[in-house]
Scaffold this motif. Structure first.
Motif, PDB file in Angstrom:
ATOM      1  N   VAL A  83       0.833  -1.201   0.000  1.00  0.00           N
ATOM      2  CA  VAL A  83       0.000   0.000   0.000  1.00  0.00           C
ATOM      3  C   VAL A  83       0.871   1.256   0.000  1.00  0.00           C
ATOM      4  N   LYS A  84       1.908   1.258   0.836  1.00  0.00           N
ATOM      5  CA  LYS A  84       2.799   2.426   0.878  1.00  0.00           C
ATOM      6  C   LYS A  84       3.485   2.637  -0.473  1.00  0.00           C
ATOM      7  N   GLN A 139       0.947   4.039  -2.878  1.00  0.00           N
ATOM      8  CA  GLN A 139       0.689   5.454  -2.604  1.00  0.00           C
ATOM      9  C   GLN A 139       1.826   6.326  -3.131  1.00  0.00           C
ATOM     10  N   VAL A 159       1.602   6.413  -6.909  1.00  0.00           N
ATOM     11  CA  VAL A 159       0.501   7.279  -7.351  1.00  0.00           C
ATOM     12  C   VAL A 159       0.918   8.741  -7.267  1.00  0.00           C
ATOM     13  N   ARG A 160       1.593   9.111  -6.176  1.00  0.00           N
ATOM     14  CA  ARG A 160       2.060  10.500  -6.050  1.00  0.00           C
ATOM     15  C   ARG A 160       3.063  10.831  -7.155  1.00  0.00           C
ATOM     16  N   HIS A 175      -1.406   5.015 -13.851  1.00  0.00           N
ATOM     17  CA  HIS A 175      -1.920   5.699 -12.660  1.00  0.00           C
ATOM     18  C   HIS A 175      -3.284   5.143 -12.260  1.00  0.00           C
ATOM     19  N   ASP A 218      -2.869   1.720 -10.584  1.00  0.00           N
ATOM     20  CA  ASP A 218      -2.397   1.809  -9.202  1.00  0.00           C
ATOM     21  C   ASP A 218      -3.489   2.340  -8.277  1.00  0.00           C
ATOM     22  N   VAL A 219      -4.250   3.310  -8.769  1.00  0.00           N
ATOM     23  CA  VAL A 219      -5.361   3.826  -7.952  1.00  0.00           C
ATOM     24  C   VAL A 219      -6.392   2.725  -7.714  1.00  0.00           C
ATOM     25  N   LEU A 265      -5.238   0.500  -5.044  1.00  0.00           N
ATOM     26  CA  LEU A 265      -5.372   1.093  -3.710  1.00  0.00           C
ATOM     27  C   LEU A 265      -6.788   0.976  -3.159  1.00  0.00           C
TER      28      LEU A 265
END
Length: 216
Positions: free
Chosen positions: A51-52, A55, A58-59, A173, A176-177, A180
């Motif tokens: 998850v990290k 994240q 994604v950023r 993107h 990955d979203v 999440l």
């Protein structure tokens, strides 16, 4: 009697064997319980790292997409300016056609003079100077237009490349979203069906290998 003694001995042996098997089963159950707890802990830790990593990715994608969109806008403005310059140069080249035609007509008309009048007079000198100026201007404008056309084509190529890059990064993107949105923390080994534990752990490990950058 001997039969009764034999049966008693056999019963005692079976009882001892059953006790030993029961103890072995208890030990195996305890070991399985420990393994389940250990797998639960490893699964949760792996899920947290996944998850990290997602994240962070994604950023990163968001930052890259923002830069790409800014570059695209800037490139589109450059393309518009290049098109304007090409159009302007082409218009100037077309505008030189009349002066060039006029000089040619003047030359043709003056060639009709009598031989003794067909001399290098000031009018002829001025016509040659004007012709030379027009030719140089035409050559300069054509070089300028060709250079602008080459720049325009390069800008359009870069623009198409950035669009493709933006498309790929947007797709990545979104993936990955979407990942999440799944709660990896709900995967507890103790609640898995028989034979599913290894599959869950392997899936998380594979995700971790793909998404978590390797340490130097």
């Amino acid at each position: 009697s001997r039969n009764e003694e034999a049966r008693a001995d056999e019963a005692a042996r079976l009882d001892i064997s059953a006790c030993a098997e029961e103890k072995a089963l208890v030990a195996l159950r305890d070991r399985n319980t420990q393994l389940i707890k250990q797998c639960d802990s490893l699964t949760k830790a792996a899920a947290e790292r996944v998850v990290k990593a997602l994240q962070a990715r994604v950023r990163d994608y968001q930052a890259v997409r923002t830069r790409l969109m800014s570059s695209l806008q800037e490139t589109e403005e450059q393309i518009a300016r290049a098109k304007t310059e090409v159009s302007h140069a082409s218009g100037e080249i077309r505008a030189l056609k009349d002066p060039m035609d006029m000089v040619a007509v003047f030359h043709l008309d003056r060639q009709g003079r009598a031989p003794r009048e067909n001399i290098q007079d000031p009018v002829t000198s001025q016509m040659h100077a004007h012709e030379l100026f027009v030719l140089r201007s035409n050559h300069h404008l054509r070089r300028q237009r060709d250079g602008n056309l080459a720049s325009l084509q390069e800008l359009q190529r870069r623009h198409a490349q950035m669009l493709d890059d933006l498309k790929d990064k947007t797709a990545a993107h979104r993936i990955d979203v979407a990942c999440l949105t799944h709660d990896f923390g709900v995967y507890h080994v103790s609640s898995c069906k028989a034979g599913a534990t290894d599959a869950v752990v392997d899936t998380l490990k594979n995700l971790e290998k793909r998404l978590v950058p390797s340490r130097p």
